[in-house]
Write a protein that holds these residues in place. Structure first.
Motif, short mmCIF file in Angstrom:
data_model
loop_
_atom_site.label_atom_id
_atom_site.label_comp_id
_atom_site.label_asym_id
_atom_site.label_seq_id
_atom_site.Cartn_x
_atom_site.Cartn_y
_atom_site.Cartn_z
N PHE A 1 57.35 32.04 30.51
CA PHE A 1 58.01 30.97 30.29
C PHE A 1 59.41 31.01 31.18
CE2 PHE A 1 60.73 27.58 28.25
CZ PHE A 1 59.93 26.39 28.28
N GLY A 2 59.84 29.97 31.89
CA GLY A 2 61.15 30.25 32.55
C GLY A 2 61.92 28.93 32.07
N LEU A 3 63.21 29.31 32.09
CA LEU A 3 64.30 28.58 31.59
C LEU A 3 65.31 28.07 32.81
CD1 LEU A 3 63.73 30.84 29.17
CD2 LEU A 3 65.56 29.35 27.92
N TRP A 4 64.44 27.69 33.70
CA TRP A 4 65.16 27.45 35.16
C TRP A 4 66.08 26.23 34.94
CZ3 TRP A 4 62.44 26.33 40.25
CH2 TRP A 4 63.31 26.07 41.41
N GLN A 5 65.51 24.68 34.98
CA GLN A 5 65.90 23.67 35.01
C GLN A 5 66.26 22.76 33.60
OE1 GLN A 5 65.37 21.38 38.83
NE2 GLN A 5 63.55 23.07 39.08
N LYS A 6 65.45 23.19 32.82
CA LYS A 6 65.71 21.96 31.77
C LYS A 6 66.56 22.68 30.31
CE LYS A 6 61.57 19.64 33.30
NZ LYS A 6 60.27 19.39 32.98
N PHE A 7 67.21 23.85 30.49
CA PHE A 7 67.79 24.47 29.26
C PHE A 7 69.26 24.52 29.44
CE2 PHE A 7 63.33 25.12 29.18
CZ PHE A 7 63.05 24.91 27.88
N GLY A 8 69.89 23.52 30.11
CA GLY A 8 71.31 23.36 30.23
C GLY A 8 71.81 22.59 29.11
N THR A 9 73.20 22.53 29.15
CA THR A 9 73.82 21.64 28.09
C THR A 9 73.51 20.19 28.07
OG1 THR A 9 75.86 21.58 29.63
CG2 THR A 9 75.77 23.15 27.99
N ASP A 10 72.92 19.79 29.44
CA ASP A 10 72.53 18.32 29.46
C ASP A 10 71.20 17.85 28.83
OD1 ASP A 10 71.10 19.92 31.03
OD2 ASP A 10 70.65 18.33 32.56
N ARG A 11 70.55 18.85 27.80
CA ARG A 11 69.45 18.52 27.14
C ARG A 11 69.60 18.68 25.67
NH1 ARG A 11 64.85 17.07 30.94
NH2 ARG A 11 66.03 17.63 32.91
N PRO A 12 68.79 18.10 24.81
CA PRO A 12 69.12 18.43 23.28
C PRO A 12 68.72 19.79 22.85
CG PRO A 12 68.01 16.17 23.80
CD PRO A 12 67.94 16.98 25.15
N TYR A 13 69.49 20.42 22.14
CA TYR A 13 69.18 21.59 21.66
C TYR A 13 68.01 21.83 20.83
CZ TYR A 13 69.46 25.96 18.96
OH TYR A 13 69.06 27.14 18.27
N ALA A 14 67.77 20.75 20.01
CA ALA A 14 66.39 20.80 19.09
C ALA A 14 65.24 20.60 19.82
CB ALA A 14 66.73 19.44 18.13
N THR A 15 65.34 19.88 20.97
CA THR A 15 63.97 19.87 21.90
C THR A 15 63.80 21.34 22.50
OG1 THR A 15 64.44 17.46 22.07
CG2 THR A 15 62.99 18.59 23.60
N GLN A 16 64.99 21.64 23.09
CA GLN A 16 64.85 23.09 23.74
C GLN A 16 63.97 24.12 22.79
OE1 GLN A 16 68.80 23.21 24.83
NE2 GLN A 16 68.54 22.67 27.16
N ARG A 17 64.66 24.07 21.64
CA ARG A 17 64.40 25.12 20.51
C ARG A 17 63.01 24.87 20.31
NH1 ARG A 17 63.96 24.69 15.09
NH2 ARG A 17 64.19 26.96 13.89
N GLU A 18 62.40 23.86 20.25
CA GLU A 18 61.13 23.50 19.67
C GLU A 18 60.08 24.18 20.72
OE1 GLU A 18 58.30 19.57 18.19
OE2 GLU A 18 60.05 19.27 19.55
N ILE A 19 60.36 23.88 22.07
CA ILE A 19 59.73 24.28 23.02
C ILE A 19 59.34 25.72 23.14
CG2 ILE A 19 59.34 23.98 25.48
CD1 ILE A 19 60.73 21.28 25.54
N VAL A 20 60.58 26.20 22.99
CA VAL A 20 60.76 27.82 23.02
C VAL A 20 59.72 28.57 22.00
CG1 VAL A 20 62.03 29.82 22.96
CG2 VAL A 20 62.52 28.24 24.53
N LEU A 21 59.90 28.03 20.92
CA LEU A 21 59.49 28.68 19.61
C LEU A 21 58.08 28.43 19.72
CD1 LEU A 21 61.99 27.92 16.68
CD2 LEU A 21 61.68 29.85 18.09
N HIS A 22 57.45 27.01 20.02
CA HIS A 22 56.24 26.91 20.23
C HIS A 22 55.54 27.76 21.42
CE1 HIS A 22 52.52 24.54 19.86
NE2 HIS A 22 52.65 24.23 21.17
#
Length: 343
Positions: free
Chosen positions: A36-57
């Motif tokens: 899993f790469g955190l290249w383009q969609k894991f900055g401060t311009d995205r909702p933390y809750a959505t990012q967290r859900e994806i990583v944990l999934h």
């Protein structure tokens, strides 16, 4: 393990869900077929809750390798800080089950010490990354790009220092030419810190690892390939086949994919590949992922995701039968190197 608050218990069957782990060439370390790469969609311009859900999934699905870099965001270091928060709040009990990687060397600021392959730049960045991630070590530390202004011996020496100090378990390189990758592998081998992995771009539309001999070199020098952009920034999906660029698509706002790439030539080739995928009962994205993983030198394919659905869908690429010689020949006919690339 203790799973009281605030930790979240991971899926007990996570290693059965993915079910595909590959040795990194001459090493005993195994990586998941998909990292899993955190290249383009894991900055401060995205909702933390959505990012967290994806990583944990992703971890629940058996993905254990999470790939980062000091440059990832926006802004730089934001992705590492995000993952550090998830590690602290959710994944701390599983640190020994995670393979965390980070990189340094690409510019992240105006200072001459915030770029390049010098010892100062690489080792200072590694210390900063460890603070942001909230861990004592990363499993893989990469030189993100070759720095022709710095002697390769110095860059390699910094990687060796990172490993010998215990701040990294393994050394990696990314975006190196085949010739320079061989030189780095030789220097690392001589220092007793073998090159674990090289991270190049590789997809049906970007075949440089085939054309420049990198696949053969990886086999000869004993390192694995963790390939990035296997979906060619979304060009190897059905996203652009309808003749328009949908809202939120990377071609609208990414520095790495121009709207000019979505031309008639691209659509014709992508539509033909999509038809091949449809005849196999899979999506174009699943075909493209299966295609890069067919190479024995490819240890893992890096994928991102904007939703858990997308993650589930892409991982199902592992469920399809191997590509036949006839199918590979058809893919070669329509999967022309350079399609959709920037001038």
């Amino acid at each position: 393990m203790a799973f009281g608050a605030p930790y979240r218990r991971a899926a007990d069957d996570r290693y059965q869900k993915l079910g595909s782990y590959r040795g990194a060439s001459g090493s005993g370390l195994e990586l998941p077929a998909f990292s899993f790469g955190l290249w383009q969609k894991f900055g401060t311009d995205r909702p933390y809750a959505t990012q967290r859900e994806i990583v944990l999934h992703a971890f629940d699905l058996g993905i254990t390798h999470f790939d980062n870099a000091n440059r990832y965001g926006p802004p730089p270091r934001a992705a590492e800080k995000f993952f550090g928060t998830v590690l602290r709040k959710d994944l701390a009990p599983y640190r020994d089950e995670l393979v965390l990687s980070t990189k340094a060397g690409n510019p992240i600021g105006p200072s001459p010490y915030l770029k390049g392959g010098s010892r100062k730049s690489l080792l200072a960045s590694l210390d900063h990354s460890l603070r942001d991630l909230g861990t004592d070590y990363v499993d893989i530390f990469y030189s993100h790009s070759p720095d022709l202004a710095t002697p390769l011996e110095e860059t390699v020496g910094a990687l060796v220092t990172a490993v010998r100090s215990g701040k990294a378990r393994y050394a990696g390189i990314s975006n190196y030419t085949t010739e320079r990758a061989h030189e780095a592998a030789e220097l690392l081998r001589g220092a007793g810190v073998p090159l674990l992995v090289h991270q190049p771009r590789y997809s049906i539309f970007d075949r440089r690892p085939e054309l420049d001999g990198l696949l053969e070199l990886a086999a000869a020098d004993g390192f694995g390939l963790v390939v990035y952009s296997p979906l060619a920034q979304g060009l190897l999906t059905d996203k652009y086949l309808g003749g328009t660029i949908p809202p939120g698509a990377r071609a609208r706002d990414s520095a790495f994919l121009s709207p000019d790439a979505i031309d008639d030539t691209y659509r014709e080739r992508a539509a033909a590949l999509n038809e091949i995928a449809g005849q196999r009962g899979q999506s174009l994205a699943q075909l493209a992922l299966q295609w890069v993983l067919r190479q024995p030198q490819v240890t893992s394919a890096l994928i991102g995701a904007s939703s858990t659905w997308q993650l589930d869908h892409n991982l199902r690429a592992l469920d399809f039968p191997p590509l036949s010689d006839e199918e590979l020949a058809l893919i070669d006919r329509h999967g022309v190197h350079g399609t959709g690339s920037r001038p």
